[in-house]
Design a protein around this motif. Sequence first.
Motif, PDB file in Angstrom:
ATOM      1  N   LEU A  90      48.206  41.444  33.393  1.00  0.00           N
ATOM      2  CA  LEU A  90      48.092  40.004  33.052  1.00  0.00           C
ATOM      3  C   LEU A  90      47.846  40.066  31.294  1.00  0.00           C
ATOM      4  N   ALA A  91      47.289  40.543  31.907  1.00  0.00           N
ATOM      5  CA  ALA A  91      46.224  40.741  29.542  1.00  0.00           C
ATOM      6  C   ALA A  91      47.353  41.705  29.151  1.00  0.00           C
ATOM      7  N   ILE A  92      48.425  42.337  29.901  1.00  0.00           N
ATOM      8  CA  ILE A  92      49.930  42.964  28.989  1.00  0.00           C
ATOM      9  C   ILE A  92      50.751  42.246  28.989  1.00  0.00           C
ATOM     10  N   VAL A  93      51.013  41.474  30.288  1.00  0.00           N
ATOM     11  CA  VAL A  93      51.934  40.104  30.012  1.00  0.00           C
ATOM     12  C   VAL A  93      51.859  39.347  28.484  1.00  0.00           C
ATOM     13  N   ALA A  94      50.225  38.796  28.502  1.00  0.00           N
ATOM     14  CA  ALA A  94      49.658  37.908  28.048  1.00  0.00           C
ATOM     15  C   ALA A  94      50.429  38.154  26.568  1.00  0.00           C
ATOM     16  N   LYS A  95      50.032  39.757  25.903  1.00  0.00           N
ATOM     17  CA  LYS A  95      49.860  40.555  24.946  1.00  0.00           C
ATOM     18  C   LYS A  95      51.591  40.079  24.539  1.00  0.00           C
ATOM     19  N   ALA A  96      52.437  40.079  25.009  1.00  0.00           N
ATOM     20  CA  ALA A  96      54.215  40.467  25.533  1.00  0.00           C
ATOM     21  C   ALA A  96      54.128  39.291  24.498  1.00  0.00           C
ATOM     22  N   LEU A  97      53.809  38.392  25.406  1.00  0.00           N
ATOM     23  CA  LEU A  97      54.302  36.485  24.862  1.00  0.00           C
ATOM     24  C   LEU A  97      53.745  36.372  24.010  1.00  0.00           C
ATOM     25  N   CYS A  98      52.501  36.444  23.693  1.00  0.00           N
ATOM     26  CA  CYS A  98      51.879  36.322  22.627  1.00  0.00           C
ATOM     27  C   CYS A  98      53.107  36.802  21.273  1.00  0.00           C
ATOM     28  N   ILE A  99      53.382  38.308  20.940  1.00  0.00           N
ATOM     29  CA  ILE A  99      54.374  38.576  20.261  1.00  0.00           C
ATOM     30  C   ILE A  99      55.676  38.699  20.297  1.00  0.00           C
ATOM     31  N   ALA A 100      56.298  37.741  21.728  1.00  0.00           N
ATOM     32  CA  ALA A 100      57.955  37.378  21.363  1.00  0.00           C
ATOM     33  C   ALA A 100      57.195  36.378  20.762  1.00  0.00           C
ATOM     34  N   LEU A 101      56.550  35.437  20.731  1.00  0.00           N
ATOM     35  CA  LEU A 101      56.535  33.989  20.473  1.00  0.00           C
ATOM     36  C   LEU A 101      56.678  34.603  18.961  1.00  0.00           C
ATOM     37  N   THR A 102      56.278  35.125  18.331  1.00  0.00           N
ATOM     38  CA  THR A 102      56.336  35.276  16.844  1.00  0.00           C
ATOM     39  C   THR A 102      58.076  35.848  16.301  1.00  0.00           C
ATOM     40  N   ARG A 103      58.637  35.815  17.653  1.00  0.00           N
ATOM     41  CA  ARG A 103      60.584  36.008  17.182  1.00  0.00           C
ATOM     42  C   ARG A 103      60.814  34.867  17.056  1.00  0.00           C
ATOM     43  N   ASN A 104      59.849  34.224  18.408  1.00  0.00           N
ATOM     44  CA  ASN A 104      60.899  32.903  19.123  1.00  0.00           C
ATOM     45  C   ASN A 104      60.323  31.285  18.912  1.00  0.00           C
ATOM     46  N   PRO A 105      59.603  31.664  17.557  1.00  0.00           N
ATOM     47  CA  PRO A 105      59.050  30.148  17.228  1.00  0.00           C
ATOM     48  C   PRO A 105      58.834  28.338  18.097  1.00  0.00           C
ATOM     49  N   SER A 106      59.666  28.656  18.836  1.00  0.00           N
ATOM     50  CA  SER A 106      60.327  27.306  19.210  1.00  0.00           C
ATOM     51  C   SER A 106      59.918  26.716  20.357  1.00  0.00           C
ATOM     52  N   LEU A 107      59.191  28.014  20.795  1.00  0.00           N
ATOM     53  CA  LEU A 107      58.758  27.912  22.585  1.00  0.00           C
ATOM     54  C   LEU A 107      57.333  27.491  22.131  1.00  0.00           C
ATOM     55  N   ASN A 108      56.299  27.201  21.480  1.00  0.00           N
ATOM     56  CA  ASN A 108      55.641  27.018  20.339  1.00  0.00           C
ATOM     57  C   ASN A 108      55.112  26.123  19.494  1.00  0.00           C
ATOM     58  N   THR A 109      56.515  24.948  20.730  1.00  0.00           N
ATOM     59  CA  THR A 109      56.000  23.882  20.092  1.00  0.00           C
ATOM     60  C   THR A 109      55.635  22.007  20.832  1.00  0.00           C
ATOM     61  N   HIS A 110      55.989  21.085  20.626  1.00  0.00           N
ATOM     62  CA  HIS A 110      55.613  20.562  21.236  1.00  0.00           C
ATOM     63  C   HIS A 110      55.997  19.442  20.758  1.00  0.00           C
ATOM     64  N   TRP A 111      56.425  18.024  21.690  1.00  0.00           N
ATOM     65  CA  TRP A 111      57.353  17.330  21.352  1.00  0.00           C
ATOM     66  C   TRP A 111      56.888  15.696  21.680  1.00  0.00           C
ATOM     67  N   ASP A 112      56.986  14.938  20.081  1.00  0.00           N
ATOM     68  CA  ASP A 112      55.571  14.358  19.615  1.00  0.00           C
ATOM     69  C   ASP A 112      56.230  12.620  20.447  1.00  0.00           C
ATOM     70  N   GLU A 113      56.605  12.038  21.313  1.00  0.00           N
ATOM     71  CA  GLU A 113      57.250  10.432  21.698  1.00  0.00           C
ATOM     72  C   GLU A 113      56.827   9.929  20.361  1.00  0.00           C
ATOM     73  N   ALA A 114      56.062   9.532  19.844  1.00  0.00           N
ATOM     74  CA  ALA A 114      55.390   8.407  18.949  1.00  0.00           C
ATOM     75  C   ALA A 114      55.578   8.635  18.060  1.00  0.00           C
ATOM     76  N   ALA A 115      55.720   9.910  17.413  1.00  0.00           N
ATOM     77  CA  ALA A 115      56.194   9.693  16.242  1.00  0.00           C
ATOM     78  C   ALA A 115      57.444  10.273  15.711  1.00  0.00           C
ATOM     79  N   GLN A 116      57.918  10.997  16.475  1.00  0.00           N
ATOM     80  CA  GLN A 116      59.046  10.997  16.905  1.00  0.00           C
ATOM     81  C   GLN A 116      59.225  12.451  15.624  1.00  0.00           C
ATOM     82  N   GLU A 117      58.841  13.554  16.163  1.00  0.00           N
ATOM     83  CA  GLU A 117      58.621  14.576  15.315  1.00  0.00           C
ATOM     84  C   GLU A 117      58.429  16.215  16.220  1.00  0.00           C
ATOM     85  N   ILE A 118      58.916  17.053  16.012  1.00  0.00           N
ATOM     86  CA  ILE A 118      58.670  18.274  16.704  1.00  0.00           C
ATOM     87  C   ILE A 118      57.638  18.993  15.899  1.00  0.00           C
ATOM     88  N   VAL A 119      56.570  18.845  16.990  1.00  0.00           N
ATOM     89  CA  VAL A 119      55.176  19.979  15.890  1.00  0.00           C
ATOM     90  C   VAL A 119      55.263  21.351  16.701  1.00  0.00           C
TER      91      VAL A 119
END
Length: 463
Positions: free
Chosen positions: A291-320
């Motif tokens: 689990l720790a290995i996969v978690a570390k790999a996920l964190c590294i992969a997010l640096t190359r794919n930042p769209s997976l680390n976002t939030h849809w703000d419906e009220a403000a109509q913004e992508i955070v």
Amino acid sequence: MLLDFRLPDLGEGLTESEIVNWHVGVGDTVTLNQVIAEVETAKAIVELPSPYAGIVARLYAEPGVTVNVGEPIVSFEVEGGAAPDAAARSTDSGADAPQPNLVGYGARAESGTPQRRARRAVGEAPVVPAAETVSTTTTAPAPLASAPAPETTTQTPAPTPSRPSTAQPAERPRSTPPVRKLAHDLGVDLAQLMGTGEHGLITRDDVEAAASVMPSGVGTVPNQPAPEPSARQTRTPIRSVRKHTAAAMVQSAFTAPHVTEFLAVDVTATMELLARLKQDRALTEHRIGILAIVAKALCIALTRNPSLNTHWDEAAQEIVEFHYVNLGIAAATPRGLVVPNIPDAGDLTLPALADALALLTATAREGRTEPARLAGGTISITNIGVFGIDAGTPILNPGEAAILAMGAVRREPREHDGGIALRDVMTLSLSFDHRLVDGEQGSRFLADIGTMLRDPARALAMV
């Protein structure tokens, strides 16, 4: 002087809590910040410290009773303390109320962090701020903004005049969840009832009496009692973690358009790495697992794919887009499923991440996770492999763009170096919000994680 302590806002939009256990009784002397009770929110069990030093004069709720935020739960007899006029100025907003020292609330400690400010949670219910007021001789405990300031308690129990007709009604009638459900089933409007219970609490008898005099077809009196328990069935009230989880999953499933992709990965090299790490005497104090290995790999992969680390703000109509990783870990506990998170997990080394995972899991199973750790996550992992499951279609944690499910590691015959060999294989399942993540982005993210698990050394080229 008698001072009421009202159930405080424990954070993240929670509007009620159940009294689990009292650590004090009427007549007990308590000190400042002494733990006086345990309350169960929809997310965790929280210890309540005493905001005053004094003698317990009254307990307003028994264990097992659900109390709304802002309602009094205990009264203290104190010497001196807050000035009567200051305590009496408390209003619905709580802005002028004296603030007790509530040391130990994880939710309050985290309320001003950048993570909380960046993450605009969707659908959180408003809460009534806590206020500690001087007890009065009125029968209804909730102070109203338009009502005159209450007077301090005297020793003579004189009858209390009724409230002025111009006073604003409470936000909602005081009742327990089972009574509210009964009223809904019988078509009774609680706002039209006068509660006969303590402090104006609307009881089951009040609801049934109102239903008995309603016009035909509008409401009915239950002709049959509730089903008797038997050996053939067990009935458990839906509340606390299960209630919160159900609401969150329904909101997520019918709000975010889910897409799930699967990838079978040869993780033999990763399992060999884990075996070497376990033999490293410098790492014997750290429980580094898959689990720790996969978690570390996920964190590294997010640096190359930042769209997976976002939030849809419906009220403000913004992508955070988050520039940090609060990694949620789905944990099965005796109270149900919870998803506490590790703040800034992307900044941790592999041993530190393994330690954080071990602490998070142990705390969650004990039901002691701080409320602040149960909100503010940016992406999650669920390890279904520990149950022997290969793959699944995980539902997003509300407010997050993606969740990764880890399947079981199985020894299977695979093509390897031009021949057939037994290899360690794991299936990864990635669900993502298609409003935020395109198929290409989700696929590249999953492929990056798979690449690092096939060859852990490749992670050095991705940092």
